[in-house]
Design a protein around this motif. Structure first.
Motif, PDB file in Angstrom:
ATOM      1  N   PRO A  60      62.086 -31.097  22.866  1.00  0.00           N
ATOM      2  CA  PRO A  60      62.184 -31.267  24.317  1.00  0.00           C
ATOM      3  C   PRO A  60      60.916 -30.916  25.095  1.00  0.00           C
ATOM      4  CG  PRO A  60      63.488 -29.393  23.569  1.00  0.00           C
ATOM      5  CD  PRO A  60      63.059 -30.128  22.348  1.00  0.00           C
ATOM      6  N   SER A  61      59.977 -30.249  24.446  1.00  0.00           N
ATOM      7  CA  SER A  61      58.723 -29.902  25.120  1.00  0.00           C
ATOM      8  C   SER A  61      57.604 -29.822  24.093  1.00  0.00           C
ATOM      9  CB  SER A  61      58.852 -28.550  25.841  1.00  0.00           C
ATOM     10  OG  SER A  61      58.973 -27.502  24.882  1.00  0.00           O
ATOM     11  N   ARG A  62      56.381 -29.830  24.590  1.00  0.00           N
ATOM     12  CA  ARG A  62      55.226 -29.679  23.709  1.00  0.00           C
ATOM     13  C   ARG A  62      55.269 -28.323  23.008  1.00  0.00           C
ATOM     14  NH1 ARG A  62      50.123 -32.074  23.396  1.00  0.00           N
ATOM     15  NH2 ARG A  62      48.488 -30.726  22.557  1.00  0.00           N
ATOM     16  N   ASP A  63      55.706 -27.289  23.737  1.00  0.00           N
ATOM     17  CA  ASP A  63      55.811 -25.957  23.128  1.00  0.00           C
ATOM     18  C   ASP A  63      56.794 -25.967  21.958  1.00  0.00           C
ATOM     19  OD1 ASP A  63      53.965 -24.926  24.861  1.00  0.00           O
ATOM     20  OD2 ASP A  63      55.432 -23.968  26.189  1.00  0.00           O
ATOM     21  N   ALA A  64      57.896 -26.691  22.116  1.00  0.00           N
ATOM     22  CA  ALA A  64      58.889 -26.772  21.041  1.00  0.00           C
ATOM     23  C   ALA A  64      58.302 -27.484  19.829  1.00  0.00           C
ATOM     24  CB  ALA A  64      60.139 -27.502  21.526  1.00  0.00           C
ATOM     25  N   LEU A  65      57.529 -28.534  20.077  1.00  0.00           N
ATOM     26  CA  LEU A  65      56.877 -29.253  18.981  1.00  0.00           C
ATOM     27  C   LEU A  65      55.875 -28.351  18.270  1.00  0.00           C
ATOM     28  CD1 LEU A  65      56.116 -31.749  17.352  1.00  0.00           C
ATOM     29  CD2 LEU A  65      54.673 -32.487  19.262  1.00  0.00           C
ATOM     30  N   MET A  66      55.064 -27.619  19.034  1.00  0.00           N
ATOM     31  CA  MET A  66      54.074 -26.731  18.435  1.00  0.00           C
ATOM     32  C   MET A  66      54.743 -25.624  17.628  1.00  0.00           C
ATOM     33  SD  MET A  66      51.050 -27.764  18.914  1.00  0.00           S
ATOM     34  CE  MET A  66      50.269 -26.269  18.319  1.00  0.00           C
ATOM     35  N   ALA A  67      55.843 -25.092  18.151  1.00  0.00           N
ATOM     36  CA  ALA A  67      56.550 -24.034  17.429  1.00  0.00           C
ATOM     37  C   ALA A  67      57.061 -24.546  16.089  1.00  0.00           C
ATOM     38  CB  ALA A  67      57.696 -23.503  18.279  1.00  0.00           C
ATOM     39  N   ALA A  68      57.618 -25.758  16.079  1.00  0.00           N
ATOM     40  CA  ALA A  68      58.123 -26.336  14.833  1.00  0.00           C
ATOM     41  C   ALA A  68      56.987 -26.614  13.862  1.00  0.00           C
ATOM     42  CB  ALA A  68      58.890 -27.623  15.130  1.00  0.00           C
ATOM     43  N   LEU A  69      55.862 -27.080  14.386  1.00  0.00           N
ATOM     44  CA  LEU A  69      54.703 -27.372  13.544  1.00  0.00           C
ATOM     45  C   LEU A  69      54.177 -26.102  12.886  1.00  0.00           C
ATOM     46  CD1 LEU A  69      52.604 -29.468  12.607  1.00  0.00           C
ATOM     47  CD2 LEU A  69      51.295 -28.937  14.664  1.00  0.00           C
ATOM     48  N   VAL A  70      54.073 -25.039  13.650  1.00  0.00           N
ATOM     49  CA  VAL A  70      53.541 -23.786  13.112  1.00  0.00           C
ATOM     50  C   VAL A  70      54.523 -23.140  12.134  1.00  0.00           C
ATOM     51  CG1 VAL A  70      52.788 -21.465  13.731  1.00  0.00           C
ATOM     52  CG2 VAL A  70      52.031 -23.405  15.080  1.00  0.00           C
ATOM     53  N   GLU A  71      55.814 -23.245  12.411  1.00  0.00           N
ATOM     54  CA  GLU A  71      56.806 -22.712  11.476  1.00  0.00           C
ATOM     55  C   GLU A  71      56.729 -23.454  10.138  1.00  0.00           C
ATOM     56  OE1 GLU A  71      60.698 -22.687  13.158  1.00  0.00           O
ATOM     57  OE2 GLU A  71      60.150 -21.321  14.785  1.00  0.00           O
ATOM     58  N   GLY A  72      56.564 -24.777  10.207  1.00  0.00           N
ATOM     59  CA  GLY A  72      56.415 -25.550   8.979  1.00  0.00           C
ATOM     60  C   GLY A  72      55.153 -25.167   8.231  1.00  0.00           C
ATOM     61  N   ALA A  73      54.069 -24.937   8.972  1.00  0.00           N
ATOM     62  CA  ALA A  73      52.812 -24.524   8.359  1.00  0.00           C
ATOM     63  C   ALA A  73      52.971 -23.189   7.646  1.00  0.00           C
ATOM     64  CB  ALA A  73      51.727 -24.430   9.422  1.00  0.00           C
ATOM     65  N   ALA A  74      53.647 -22.258   8.281  1.00  0.00           N
ATOM     66  CA  ALA A  74      53.853 -20.935   7.674  1.00  0.00           C
ATOM     67  C   ALA A  74      54.645 -21.054   6.379  1.00  0.00           C
ATOM     68  CB  ALA A  74      54.572 -20.025   8.659  1.00  0.00           C
ATOM     69  N   ALA A  75      55.654 -21.918   6.385  1.00  0.00           N
ATOM     70  CA  ALA A  75      56.465 -22.115   5.180  1.00  0.00           C
ATOM     71  C   ALA A  75      55.621 -22.721   4.061  1.00  0.00           C
ATOM     72  CB  ALA A  75      57.661 -23.001   5.490  1.00  0.00           C
ATOM     73  N   GLU A  76      54.746 -23.671   4.407  1.00  0.00           N
ATOM     74  CA  GLU A  76      53.875 -24.285   3.405  1.00  0.00           C
ATOM     75  C   GLU A  76      52.909 -23.259   2.817  1.00  0.00           C
ATOM     76  OE1 GLU A  76      51.912 -28.011   3.966  1.00  0.00           O
ATOM     77  OE2 GLU A  76      53.461 -28.720   5.359  1.00  0.00           O
ATOM     78  N   TYR A  77      52.385 -22.387   3.664  1.00  0.00           N
ATOM     79  CA  TYR A  77      51.449 -21.366   3.184  1.00  0.00           C
ATOM     80  C   TYR A  77      52.156 -20.432   2.205  1.00  0.00           C
ATOM     81  CZ  TYR A  77      47.511 -18.083   3.532  1.00  0.00           C
ATOM     82  OH  TYR A  77      46.433 -17.276   3.264  1.00  0.00           O
ATOM     83  N   ALA A  78      53.373 -20.044   2.533  1.00  0.00           N
ATOM     84  CA  ALA A  78      54.137 -19.173   1.641  1.00  0.00           C
ATOM     85  C   ALA A  78      54.370 -19.859   0.293  1.00  0.00           C
ATOM     86  CB  ALA A  78      55.467 -18.798   2.292  1.00  0.00           C
ATOM     87  N   GLU A  79      54.652 -21.158   0.313  1.00  0.00           N
ATOM     88  CA  GLU A  79      54.864 -21.899  -0.933  1.00  0.00           C
ATOM     89  C   GLU A  79      53.580 -21.952  -1.763  1.00  0.00           C
ATOM     90  OE1 GLU A  79      56.406 -25.741  -0.067  1.00  0.00           O
ATOM     91  OE2 GLU A  79      58.255 -24.982   0.849  1.00  0.00           O
ATOM     92  N   LEU A  80      52.444 -22.167  -1.096  1.00  0.00           N
ATOM     93  CA  LEU A  80      51.172 -22.197  -1.815  1.00  0.00           C
ATOM     94  C   LEU A  80      50.892 -20.863  -2.505  1.00  0.00           C
ATOM     95  CD1 LEU A  80      48.915 -24.080   0.770  1.00  0.00           C
ATOM     96  CD2 LEU A  80      49.570 -24.908  -1.502  1.00  0.00           C
ATOM     97  N   LEU A  81      51.206 -19.764  -1.817  1.00  0.00           N
ATOM     98  CA  LEU A  81      50.983 -18.450  -2.419  1.00  0.00           C
ATOM     99  C   LEU A  81      51.951 -18.203  -3.570  1.00  0.00           C
ATOM    100  CD1 LEU A  81      50.330 -16.279   0.762  1.00  0.00           C
ATOM    101  CD2 LEU A  81      48.655 -17.087  -0.911  1.00  0.00           C
ATOM    102  N   ASP A  82      53.183 -18.688  -3.435  1.00  0.00           N
ATOM    103  CA  ASP A  82      54.151 -18.560  -4.529  1.00  0.00           C
ATOM    104  C   ASP A  82      53.656 -19.312  -5.768  1.00  0.00           C
ATOM    105  OD1 ASP A  82      55.862 -17.028  -2.996  1.00  0.00           O
ATOM    106  OD2 ASP A  82      57.136 -18.716  -2.409  1.00  0.00           O
ATOM    107  N   GLU A  83      53.118 -20.508  -5.539  1.00  0.00           N
ATOM    108  CA  GLU A  83      52.640 -21.336  -6.647  1.00  0.00           C
ATOM    109  C   GLU A  83      51.389 -20.753  -7.300  1.00  0.00           C
ATOM    110  OE1 GLU A  83      51.993 -25.089  -4.824  1.00  0.00           O
ATOM    111  OE2 GLU A  83      54.126 -25.502  -4.503  1.00  0.00           O
ATOM    112  N   ALA A  84      50.673 -19.894  -6.601  1.00  0.00           N
ATOM    113  CA  ALA A  84      49.409 -19.355  -7.113  1.00  0.00           C
ATOM    114  C   ALA A  84      49.599 -18.316  -8.212  1.00  0.00           C
ATOM    115  CB  ALA A  84      48.600 -18.749  -5.970  1.00  0.00           C
TER     116      ALA A  84
END
Length: 200
Positions: A60-84
């Motif tokens: 519904p807003s740019r802030d909501a989009l950015m929040a979802a994008l950053v949450e997804g990024a954080a999850a990806e980073y955690a997965e990369l560290l798990d795989e390491a």
């Protein structure tokens, strides 16, 4: 009398279509914002191949989009560290893998290196809270095994390693180093900082 004609898509298909739209929108935002373009919601919709209304239906807003994008990024980073495999690989190799995971993450989310990154919302959980303990555990293991210098505190070494990584990424963002140069210098400096070079 026959059953009424079914005009709407099945719920499962609607959910699948919505998921594809969301993924396309987030990927478009990641790319455009990573270019530092200050992309509008209309720009992101065009890049994603959806309508502006579709973007606002999910975010519904740019802030909501950015929040979802950053949450997804954080999850990806955690997965990369798990795989390491940081907890079982030899400490010096694990440290190199830790840094590599960070570079791979920043390669996908270069928007975090832009000057506007200060306005990027912090996700929950925040990698700034989750990453240092994992690095500290790795450094502590390296100290116990004799691979790393035991004279400096674990917390200080972890903070310094992260600081080196951020500084190297900043040099790339400023155009003073290529990604390959920054990665090589960061790894060499990190291994030296932790005392691993003198133990090879």
């Amino acid at each position: 009398m026959g059953a009424p004609h079914e005009t709407s898509a099945p719920p499962r298909r609607r959910r699948s279509d919505a998921r594809r739209s969301i993924d396309a929108i987030l990927n478009a935002a990641r790319i455009l914002l990573g270019e530092g373009s200050g992309a509008s919601m209309e720009d992101i919709a065009a890049k994603a191949g959806v309508t502006r209304q579709t973007v606002y239906a999910h975010f519904p807003s740019r802030d909501a989009l950015m929040a979802a994008l950053v949450e997804g990024a954080a999850a990806e980073y955690a997965e990369l560290l798990d795989e390491a495999d940081l907890d079982t690989a030899p400490p010096a190799e694990a440290l190199a893998r830790f840094l590599d995971a960070g570079w791979r993450f920043l390669g996908r989310y270069s928007l975090l290196l832009n000057a506007t990154a200060a306005r990027v919302p912090r996700p929950d959980p925040d990698p700034h809270d989750l990453v240092p303990p994992r690095l500290e555990r790795l450094i502590e293991r390296g100290k116990r095994s004799g691979d790393f210098d035991v004279s400096l505190p674990v917390g200080w070494l972890a903070a310094a390693v992260l600081g080196l990584h951020h500084a190297a990424a900043g040099e790339v963002a400023a155009g003073r180093l290529t990604s390959a140069e920054a990665e090589e210098l960061c790894l060499a400096s990190t291994l030296r900082l932790c005392g691993a070079e003198s133990r090879r």
